[in-house]
Write a protein that holds these residues in place. Sequence first.
Motif, PDB file in Angstrom:
ATOM      1  N   LEU A 188       0.831  -1.202   0.000  1.00 24.92           N
ATOM      2  CA  LEU A 188       0.000   0.000   0.000  1.00 24.92           C
ATOM      3  C   LEU A 188       0.866   1.253   0.000  1.00 24.92           C
ATOM      4  O   LEU A 188       0.517   2.260  -0.597  1.00 24.92           O
ATOM      5  N   GLN A 189       2.012   1.172   0.663  1.00 20.87           N
ATOM      6  CA  GLN A 189       2.890   2.332   0.733  1.00 20.87           C
ATOM      7  C   GLN A 189       3.414   2.713  -0.652  1.00 20.87           C
ATOM      8  O   GLN A 189       3.654   3.875  -0.928  1.00 20.87           O
ATOM      9  N   GLY A 190       3.600   1.709  -1.498  1.00 21.04           N
ATOM     10  CA  GLY A 190       4.210   1.972  -2.801  1.00 21.04           C
ATOM     11  C   GLY A 190       3.219   2.213  -3.915  1.00 21.04           C
ATOM     12  O   GLY A 190       3.625   2.438  -5.055  1.00 21.04           O
ATOM     13  N   ARG A 216      -7.230 -11.216   2.317  1.00 23.63           N
ATOM     14  CA  ARG A 216      -8.414 -10.557   2.907  1.00 23.63           C
ATOM     15  C   ARG A 216      -8.014  -9.292   3.667  1.00 23.63           C
ATOM     16  O   ARG A 216      -8.696  -8.267   3.614  1.00 23.63           O
ATOM     17  N   ALA A 217      -6.884  -9.374   4.370  1.00 23.94           N
ATOM     18  CA  ALA A 217      -6.404  -8.199   5.098  1.00 23.94           C
ATOM     19  C   ALA A 217      -6.016  -7.084   4.127  1.00 23.94           C
ATOM     20  O   ALA A 217      -6.306  -5.906   4.354  1.00 23.94           O
ATOM     21  N   ALA A 218      -5.379  -7.486   3.030  1.00 26.89           N
ATOM     22  CA  ALA A 218      -4.985  -6.496   2.029  1.00 26.89           C
ATOM     23  C   ALA A 218      -6.219  -5.839   1.417  1.00 26.89           C
ATOM     24  O   ALA A 218      -6.251  -4.616   1.229  1.00 26.89           O
ATOM     25  N   ALA A 219      -7.237  -6.645   1.149  1.00 25.74           N
ATOM     26  CA  ALA A 219      -8.466  -6.109   0.554  1.00 25.74           C
ATOM     27  C   ALA A 219      -9.096  -5.061   1.467  1.00 25.74           C
ATOM     28  O   ALA A 219      -9.595  -4.025   0.997  1.00 25.74           O
ATOM     29  N   TYR A 222      -7.177  -1.840   1.070  1.00 25.19           N
ATOM     30  CA  TYR A 222      -7.452  -1.172  -0.205  1.00 25.19           C
ATOM     31  C   TYR A 222      -8.823  -0.507  -0.176  1.00 25.19           C
ATOM     32  O   TYR A 222      -9.014   0.580  -0.723  1.00 25.19           O
ATOM     33  N   ARG A 223      -9.788  -1.152   0.468  1.00 22.61           N
ATOM     34  CA  ARG A 223     -11.121  -0.531   0.583  1.00 22.61           C
ATOM     35  C   ARG A 223     -11.028   0.774   1.364  1.00 22.61           C
ATOM     36  O   ARG A 223     -11.644   1.777   1.000  1.00 22.61           O
ATOM     37  N   ALA A 224     -10.248   0.757   2.429  1.00 20.48           N
ATOM     38  CA  ALA A 224     -10.084   1.966   3.230  1.00 20.48           C
ATOM     39  C   ALA A 224      -9.415   3.066   2.418  1.00 20.48           C
ATOM     40  O   ALA A 224      -9.784   4.247   2.502  1.00 20.48           O
ATOM     41  N   ALA A 225      -8.448   2.685   1.589  1.00 23.73           N
ATOM     42  CA  ALA A 225      -7.756   3.671   0.751  1.00 23.73           C
ATOM     43  C   ALA A 225      -8.707   4.267  -0.285  1.00 23.73           C
ATOM     44  O   ALA A 225      -8.679   5.472  -0.558  1.00 23.73           O
ATOM     45  N   VAL A 240     -13.597  -4.040  -4.214  1.00 21.81           N
ATOM     46  CA  VAL A 240     -12.330  -4.714  -3.930  1.00 21.81           C
ATOM     47  C   VAL A 240     -12.658  -6.152  -3.579  1.00 21.81           C
ATOM     48  O   VAL A 240     -13.476  -6.412  -2.696  1.00 21.81           O
ATOM     49  N   MET A 241     -12.056  -7.093  -4.282  1.00 18.23           N
ATOM     50  CA  MET A 241     -12.336  -8.498  -4.011  1.00 18.23           C
ATOM     51  C   MET A 241     -11.044  -9.301  -4.033  1.00 18.23           C
ATOM     52  O   MET A 241     -10.010  -8.817  -4.488  1.00 18.23           O
ATOM     53  N   THR A 242     -11.123 -10.510  -3.476  1.00 24.20           N
ATOM     54  CA  THR A 242      -9.968 -11.404  -3.499  1.00 24.20           C
ATOM     55  C   THR A 242     -10.218 -12.492  -4.528  1.00 24.20           C
ATOM     56  O   THR A 242     -11.339 -12.974  -4.677  1.00 24.20           O
ATOM     57  N   ILE A 243      -9.158 -12.864  -5.256  1.00 26.93           N
ATOM     58  CA  ILE A 243      -9.276 -13.896  -6.284  1.00 26.93           C
ATOM     59  C   ILE A 243      -8.043 -14.786  -6.253  1.00 26.93           C
ATOM     60  O   ILE A 243      -7.041 -14.467  -5.601  1.00 26.93           O
ATOM     61  N   SER A 244      -8.110 -15.858  -6.984  1.00 27.68           N
ATOM     62  CA  SER A 244      -6.932 -16.685  -7.241  1.00 27.68           C
ATOM     63  C   SER A 244      -6.960 -17.094  -8.701  1.00 27.68           C
ATOM     64  O   SER A 244      -7.801 -17.899  -9.107  1.00 27.68           O
ATOM     65  N   GLY A 245      -6.063 -16.502  -9.479  1.00 22.08           N
ATOM     66  CA  GLY A 245      -5.977 -16.883 -10.880  1.00 22.08           C
ATOM     67  C   GLY A 245      -5.495 -18.315 -11.031  1.00 22.08           C
ATOM     68  O   GLY A 245      -5.945 -19.040 -11.914  1.00 22.08           O
TER      69      GLY A 245
END
Length: 334
Positions: A188-190, A216-219, A222-225, A240-245
């Motif tokens: 998130l910082q970058g 999930r934590a990252a999502a 990102y929602r907060a951002a 914002v959602m989580t996936i696995s390609g």
Amino acid sequence: MANTSSKPRDNIDDLAQGLVAGKRAALARAITLVESRRSSHRRQAEALVSRLMDRTGRALRIGITGVPGVGKSTTIDTFGSNLTAAGHKVAVLAVDPTSTRTGGSILGDKTRMARLAVDRNAYIRPSPSAGTLGGVAAKTRESMLLCEAAGFDVILVETVGIGQSETTVAQMVDFFLVLMLPGAGDELQGIKKGVLEIADMIAVNKADGEGAVRARAAASEYRAALNILAPRSKTWSPPVMTISGLANERLDEMWEQILTFRDRMTATGEFQEKRATQQVAWMWSLLQERLLEALRTNGSVKALLPDVEAAVREGRMPATLAARQLAEAFGVEL
């Protein structure tokens, strides 16, 4: 003489017919034509695209970006295969400003997109091997139109996720998807604020196995951002959602979100307005690019340029005066 003048038109007619008939070789030749820098080829390419314009515009154009290592190739391969299995025809194009040095990352991606590479309902095209980001983008726009005319109804435009390529792609597609890695803390910082501002969706990839909790934590971060940014449209707030390609998890849900976006934006007229605005912006971009090219290759300008550049570099002449002298050599008064 008559035969010589009619030959280019006959070739364009044959090429257009083959492309509309879905012949992959014709599509490949057509894209090679629009990528050419020769002025004669440029005019033929313009004639070809003009002839096919009534067959364009029906595809859903999706831009996909993400930093190296985020899993773009795997996600595109799986996502595209899901779409072809559902009856869609998928084209994958690239905008890669680094291709001047490396030949383009998509060349490697083509081998990693193992399923799409052999799928008869998919087409993967490397970006041009030379040119500036603007030049590559211009060719990608034309290639997109050719793919639409050839019957592809989903166009995936990939960018390497470095520099200005994200903004460039966002300006040529309907929907812009940003792939992120789990572990939002350092990530998130970058993140450039501009990327979040142009995203229509953020998907945290690699949300499988041990990465699910971190994803999930990252999502959440990102929602907060996104919450502190003013939305670009009253119709759509980027989800914002989580996936696995890799594991093919929640990619169907991601597709449903994209279709919901299209339907909502179409209902309000924003979808059509966005495309119209992009077309006009493309016109001005091409005009600027070609005027600059004409300026640089003008004989009078080329003769004057070394001395003017040296004078500016050494501080003997202000840039404003230098620009005016070069413009006047070109025949334009500033």
